[in-house]
Structures are given as C-alpha cells and as structure tokens.
Motif scaffolding. Structure first.
Motif, PDB file in Angstrom:
ATOM      1  N   VAL A   1       2.764  42.250   6.416  1.00 24.15           N
ATOM      2  CA  VAL A   1       2.012  40.985   6.416  1.00 24.15           C
ATOM      3  C   VAL A   1       0.574  41.254   5.977  1.00 24.15           C
ATOM      4  O   VAL A   1      -0.099  42.147   6.515  1.00 24.15           O
ATOM      5  CB  VAL A   1       2.041  40.336   7.813  1.00 24.15           C
ATOM      6  CG1 VAL A   1       1.206  39.046   7.820  1.00 24.15           C
ATOM      7  CG2 VAL A   1       3.482  40.041   8.229  1.00 24.15           C
ATOM      8  N   TRP A   2       0.117  40.493   5.020  1.00 19.30           N
ATOM      9  CA  TRP A   2      -1.203  40.715   4.431  1.00 19.30           C
ATOM     10  C   TRP A   2      -2.314  40.578   5.476  1.00 19.30           C
ATOM     11  O   TRP A   2      -2.338  39.645   6.285  1.00 19.30           O
ATOM     12  CB  TRP A   2      -1.431  39.718   3.292  1.00 19.30           C
ATOM     13  CG  TRP A   2      -2.782  39.863   2.648  1.00 19.30           C
ATOM     14  CD1 TRP A   2      -3.202  40.844   1.805  1.00 19.30           C
ATOM     15  CD2 TRP A   2      -3.905  38.988   2.844  1.00 19.30           C
ATOM     16  NE1 TRP A   2      -4.508  40.653   1.451  1.00 19.30           N
ATOM     17  CE2 TRP A   2      -4.974  39.516   2.065  1.00 19.30           C
ATOM     18  CE3 TRP A   2      -4.117  37.821   3.582  1.00 19.30           C
ATOM     19  CZ2 TRP A   2      -6.229  38.904   2.019  1.00 19.30           C
ATOM     20  CZ3 TRP A   2      -5.360  37.225   3.538  1.00 19.30           C
ATOM     21  CH2 TRP A   2      -6.396  37.754   2.758  1.00 19.30           C
TER      22      TRP A   2
ATOM     23  N   ASP B   1      -3.607  44.306  10.487  1.00 20.86           N
ATOM     24  CA  ASP B   1      -3.732  45.761  10.620  1.00 20.86           C
ATOM     25  C   ASP B   1      -2.705  46.333  11.594  1.00 20.86           C
ATOM     26  O   ASP B   1      -2.080  45.607  12.384  1.00 20.86           O
ATOM     27  CB  ASP B   1      -5.157  46.161  11.012  1.00 20.86           C
ATOM     28  CG  ASP B   1      -5.613  45.533  12.326  1.00 20.86           C
ATOM     29  OD1 ASP B   1      -4.798  45.458  13.260  1.00 20.86           O
ATOM     30  OD2 ASP B   1      -6.776  45.118  12.408  1.00 20.86           O
ATOM     31  N   LYS B   2      -2.564  47.633  11.536  1.00 25.16           N
ATOM     32  CA  LYS B   2      -1.522  48.336  12.285  1.00 25.16           C
ATOM     33  C   LYS B   2      -1.657  48.116  13.798  1.00 25.16           C
ATOM     34  O   LYS B   2      -0.655  47.935  14.507  1.00 25.16           O
ATOM     35  CB  LYS B   2      -1.571  49.833  11.972  1.00 25.16           C
ATOM     36  CG  LYS B   2      -0.491  50.652  12.673  1.00 25.16           C
ATOM     37  CD  LYS B   2      -0.604  52.111  12.317  1.00 25.16           C
ATOM     38  CE  LYS B   2       0.488  52.934  13.010  1.00 25.16           C
ATOM     39  NZ  LYS B   2       0.445  52.828  14.470  1.00 25.16           N
ATOM     40  N   GLU B   3      -2.888  48.131  14.307  1.00 24.11           N
ATOM     41  CA  GLU B   3      -3.098  47.980  15.747  1.00 24.11           C
ATOM     42  C   GLU B   3      -2.577  46.632  16.240  1.00 24.11           C
ATOM     43  O   GLU B   3      -1.940  46.545  17.300  1.00 24.11           O
ATOM     44  CB  GLU B   3      -4.592  48.109  16.083  1.00 24.11           C
ATOM     45  CG  GLU B   3      -5.150  49.516  15.964  1.00 24.11           C
ATOM     46  CD  GLU B   3      -5.307  49.961  14.513  1.00 24.11           C
ATOM     47  OE1 GLU B   3      -5.309  49.088  13.610  1.00 24.11           O
ATOM     48  OE2 GLU B   3      -5.422  51.179  14.286  1.00 24.11           O
ATOM     49  N   LEU B   4      -2.819  45.576  15.443  1.00 28.15           N
ATOM     50  CA  LEU B   4      -2.336  44.249  15.842  1.00 28.15           C
ATOM     51  C   LEU B   4      -0.814  44.174  15.773  1.00 28.15           C
ATOM     52  O   LEU B   4      -0.171  43.570  16.641  1.00 28.15           O
ATOM     53  CB  LEU B   4      -2.956  43.175  14.937  1.00 28.15           C
ATOM     54  CG  LEU B   4      -4.341  42.674  15.352  1.00 28.15           C
ATOM     55  CD1 LEU B   4      -4.857  41.655  14.346  1.00 28.15           C
ATOM     56  CD2 LEU B   4      -4.285  42.047  16.740  1.00 28.15           C
ATOM     57  N   VAL B   5      -0.237  44.796  14.730  1.00 29.43           N
ATOM     58  CA  VAL B   5       1.226  44.795  14.619  1.00 29.43           C
ATOM     59  C   VAL B   5       1.841  45.521  15.813  1.00 29.43           C
ATOM     60  O   VAL B   5       2.842  45.077  16.383  1.00 29.43           O
ATOM     61  CB  VAL B   5       1.681  45.464  13.301  1.00 29.43           C
ATOM     62  CG1 VAL B   5       3.210  45.581  13.269  1.00 29.43           C
ATOM     63  CG2 VAL B   5       1.209  44.655  12.110  1.00 29.43           C
ATOM     64  N   ASP B   6       1.246  46.641  16.202  1.00 30.03           N
ATOM     65  CA  ASP B   6       1.740  47.384  17.364  1.00 30.03           C
ATOM     66  C   ASP B   6       1.746  46.501  18.612  1.00 30.03           C
ATOM     67  O   ASP B   6       2.674  46.553  19.433  1.00 30.03           O
ATOM     68  CB  ASP B   6       0.885  48.623  17.612  1.00 30.03           C
ATOM     69  CG  ASP B   6       1.061  49.676  16.527  1.00 30.03           C
ATOM     70  OD1 ASP B   6       2.084  49.619  15.813  1.00 30.03           O
ATOM     71  OD2 ASP B   6       0.170  50.549  16.390  1.00 30.03           O
TER      72      ASP B   6
ATOM     73  N   ARG C   1       0.220  33.220   9.146  1.00 26.31           N
ATOM     74  CA  ARG C   1       0.511  34.190   8.094  1.00 26.31           C
ATOM     75  C   ARG C   1       1.825  34.930   8.378  1.00 26.31           C
ATOM     76  O   ARG C   1       2.603  35.189   7.477  1.00 26.31           O
ATOM     77  CB  ARG C   1      -0.653  35.175   7.978  1.00 26.31           C
ATOM     78  CG  ARG C   1      -0.684  35.941   6.675  1.00 26.31           C
ATOM     79  CD  ARG C   1      -1.964  36.736   6.578  1.00 26.31           C
ATOM     80  NE  ARG C   1      -3.127  35.858   6.497  1.00 26.31           N
ATOM     81  CZ  ARG C   1      -4.358  36.215   6.796  1.00 26.31           C
ATOM     82  NH1 ARG C   1      -4.604  37.437   7.226  1.00 26.31           N
ATOM     83  NH2 ARG C   1      -5.352  35.362   6.669  1.00 26.31           N
ATOM     84  N   ILE C   2       2.059  35.247   9.631  1.00 27.11           N
ATOM     85  CA  ILE C   2       3.311  35.911  10.017  1.00 27.11           C
ATOM     86  C   ILE C   2       4.505  34.993   9.776  1.00 27.11           C
ATOM     87  O   ILE C   2       5.533  35.399   9.228  1.00 27.11           O
ATOM     88  CB  ILE C   2       3.262  36.350  11.501  1.00 27.11           C
ATOM     89  CG1 ILE C   2       2.242  37.472  11.686  1.00 27.11           C
ATOM     90  CG2 ILE C   2       4.646  36.820  11.970  1.00 27.11           C
ATOM     91  CD1 ILE C   2       1.977  37.837  13.145  1.00 27.11           C
ATOM     92  N   ILE C   3       4.347  33.732  10.170  1.00 27.51           N
ATOM     93  CA  ILE C   3       5.431  32.758   9.987  1.00 27.51           C
ATOM     94  C   ILE C   3       5.706  32.530   8.503  1.00 27.51           C
ATOM     95  O   ILE C   3       6.864  32.438   8.074  1.00 27.51           O
ATOM     96  CB  ILE C   3       5.078  31.416  10.667  1.00 27.51           C
ATOM     97  CG1 ILE C   3       4.879  31.603  12.174  1.00 27.51           C
ATOM     98  CG2 ILE C   3       6.175  30.392  10.401  1.00 27.51           C
ATOM     99  CD1 ILE C   3       6.081  32.091  12.926  1.00 27.51           C
ATOM    100  N   ASP C   4       4.645  32.443   7.685  1.00 22.42           N
ATOM    101  CA  ASP C   4       4.811  32.231   6.240  1.00 22.42           C
ATOM    102  C   ASP C   4       5.534  33.412   5.590  1.00 22.42           C
ATOM    103  O   ASP C   4       6.404  33.230   4.736  1.00 22.42           O
ATOM    104  CB  ASP C   4       3.439  32.028   5.571  1.00 22.42           C
ATOM    105  CG  ASP C   4       2.803  30.696   5.935  1.00 22.42           C
ATOM    106  OD1 ASP C   4       3.537  29.820   6.428  1.00 22.42           O
ATOM    107  OD2 ASP C   4       1.573  30.546   5.741  1.00 22.42           O
ATOM    108  N   TYR C   5       5.153  34.624   5.993  1.00 25.88           N
ATOM    109  CA  TYR C   5       5.801  35.811   5.405  1.00 25.88           C
ATOM    110  C   TYR C   5       7.261  35.878   5.846  1.00 25.88           C
ATOM    111  O   TYR C   5       8.135  36.266   5.071  1.00 25.88           O
ATOM    112  CB  TYR C   5       5.059  37.079   5.818  1.00 25.88           C
ATOM    113  CG  TYR C   5       5.511  38.304   5.061  1.00 25.88           C
ATOM    114  CD1 TYR C   5       5.290  38.419   3.691  1.00 25.88           C
ATOM    115  CD2 TYR C   5       6.177  39.342   5.697  1.00 25.88           C
ATOM    116  CE1 TYR C   5       5.715  39.532   2.977  1.00 25.88           C
ATOM    117  CE2 TYR C   5       6.600  40.465   4.994  1.00 25.88           C
ATOM    118  CZ  TYR C   5       6.363  40.550   3.640  1.00 25.88           C
ATOM    119  OH  TYR C   5       6.805  41.653   2.943  1.00 25.88           O
TER     120      TYR C   5
END
Length: 289
Positions: free
Chosen positions: A202-203, A206-211, A182-186
């Motif tokens: 990215v759809w 959540d914020k914790e994972l992005v951090d 999903r990150i690569i597609d976005y």
C-alpha cells in the motif's frame, strides 16, 4: 525339318558331357537334401564381452529416453492445470479434486496437504513433490474466522482484513481516515488481499504501521478472484492487473503470438525480463486454458 534335327544331333563327346553334367546336378541335389548343414555349435550370450556390450547399449537407450522426457521445473502445485497434471502422471480424478479445492479459493500449503486433497499415491508423490515450490510467505492459517492472541497482557481479536471497514481500521494507532481509505482502495484493486504481506504494498504506508495493522487484521478468508484466460484475454484486461505494467503486458502478448497458445501459466516465467518474484501474485489473476 532338317533345321530342327540339326539341333538335337549330338556326337559321342557331347553326349558324355551332358551325362556328366546331369550326374553332377543329381549328386549336388542329393547332398543338399540328405546332409544336415545346421551348426551344432551353441552361442553363449552370457559371456562377459557380450554382457558388457549389451549394458552399453541399454545405457545409451536410457540416456535417449531421459532426453525425450519433458523436463520438470519447480512449480507451485496450487496452479496445476489439466495439461500439467497429465504430464506429471496424475489421474483425471486427482486433478479434478485439486481444481475443485482451488475453485473454493483455498490454497495448498504443504506436500502432506496436497496428498490429502488429491489422494495421489505415495509413489507418484515421491516423484513430483521434490519439484513443489511454495512461496516463502506461505504459513498455516487457522480455519476459524477469528483468533485470540495475547499482546501486551491483553487479548486482541484478529479480524479478516478483507472484511474490514474504514472505521475498523482506524482502531489501529496511527491509521487515520486517509490511510484507512488507501488500504480499502488497494484491496479493491487487488480484488481482495490474498496474502498478509500485500499490505506492505500500500502506497505511503510504512512498515511499522503495517506491522501494527497485522496485529489486528489478517487474511482469514481468501477472495474469490475470477482468473483471466491468458490465451483469450485482451491487452487492456491483462494491463489492468496490479502487478503487470505496460512493458510486461507487451512481452506477454509477444510471447503468446510466438507460441500460438500458452499451455501452462508457468511458461510466462520464460519471458525475458519477467519478474519471477511477482509470479505467485500474477498467477492469482491468470490461467492458461
């Protein structure tokens, strides 16, 4: 002959009248020729009344000149065009240096860096720099391709998010294959991440994972995004930009039809209902030429 003679025969009284008339004419001509009618009185233009009146006139002139000057609104100096630079008083050489720097995918992040790149003089910089508006997320980025930081007593090598593969992303605890895809597609839709905080878009990430992801990956090298000329782009091309929906695309094209030609990309901020908070991201994909 008698007819003509009758017109040149004058009696004594008439001759005396003609004589006095000629005498008056000659006297007046003599006075006009020999007498100096010029005034020796000198007008003093330094009197307080005249100075106050002149000051009022100058003040009104200055007000009119200020009204005629184009009003400058806050703007991001990274998106200065030829026309905008000319309005600000920049030379062709200074504008070309800025455009050359931006063509490499680099961004200016401070007033000091703007002067270093463009070589504008201090006086011009003093006039235009108060109008510079850098995004809140602008931070100084290192020139190196990797950075070592200490986290939980161990070294982590930060890699470029724009070069990360699915397997690279999966080293982050909580990022499986689907989230990595999903990150690569976005990233592909954006044509590359330009800002670290775009990861928060990215759809279903959540914020914790992005951090956590940002502990390992950051934008190290900006993507080379080919911008669309907003005056020539088709409806479909503008609609394809991630941050622009169908309604906003209609508004942009209606505005373009009204003004005939958009001179500066900053103009689209004037569109009613335009999402100002997204302008810096939209400006990554559009230019007015």
């Amino acid at each position: 002959m008698n007819f003509f003679k009758s017109h040149f025969r004058y009696n004594k009284r008439q001759r005396n009248g003609i004589f006095f008339l000629l005498l008056i004419i000659i006297t007046l001509q003599s006075i006009f020729f020999f007498v100096d009618f010029s005034s020796e009185k000198i007008i003093d233009f330094s009197t307080s009344e005249i100075l106050v009146f002149q000051a009022k006139i100058d003040s009104l002139k200055n007000i009119e000149l200020e009204k005629k000057k184009p009003k400058i609104y806050p703007f991001n100096p990274n998106y200065i065009t030829d026309y905008k630079g000319y309005q600000l008083g920049m030379s062709i050489d200074e504008i070309d240096k800025l455009l050359l720097f931006r063509s490499k995918g680099e961004f200016i992040n401070s007033v000091k860096q703007f002067q270093k790149i463009t070589k504008v003089n201090d006086s011009l910089l003093k006039v235009i720099s108060p109008y510079f508006k850098f995004p809140d997320w602008v931070t100084k980025q290192s020139n190196s391709t990797t950075t070592l930081i200490r986290n939980n007593s161990k070294h982590i090598v930060i890699k470029d998010i724009n070069l990360a593969t699915i397997s690279d992303l999966r080293i982050v605890n909580g990022i499986g294959e689907k989230l990595a895809e999903r990150i690569i597609d976005y990233r592909a839709k954006l044509k590359g991440f330009s800002f670290n905080n775009q990861l928060y878009e990215v759809w279903n990430l959540d914020k914790e994972l992005v951090d956590k992801v940002l502990q390992y990956f950051k934008v190290k090298k900006l993507p080379n995004i080919k911008k669309l000329n907003i005056n020539e782009a088709s409806f479909k091309e503008v609609l394809s930009i991630v941050y622009i929906d169908y309604e906003l695309t209609k508004k942009i094209f209606n505005y373009r039809d009204e003004v005939a030609e958009i001179q500066d990309i900053d103009e689209i901020k004037k569109i009613e209902g335009f999402p100002i908070e997204k302008f810096d991201r939209i400006a990554l994909y559009l230019v007015a030429e």
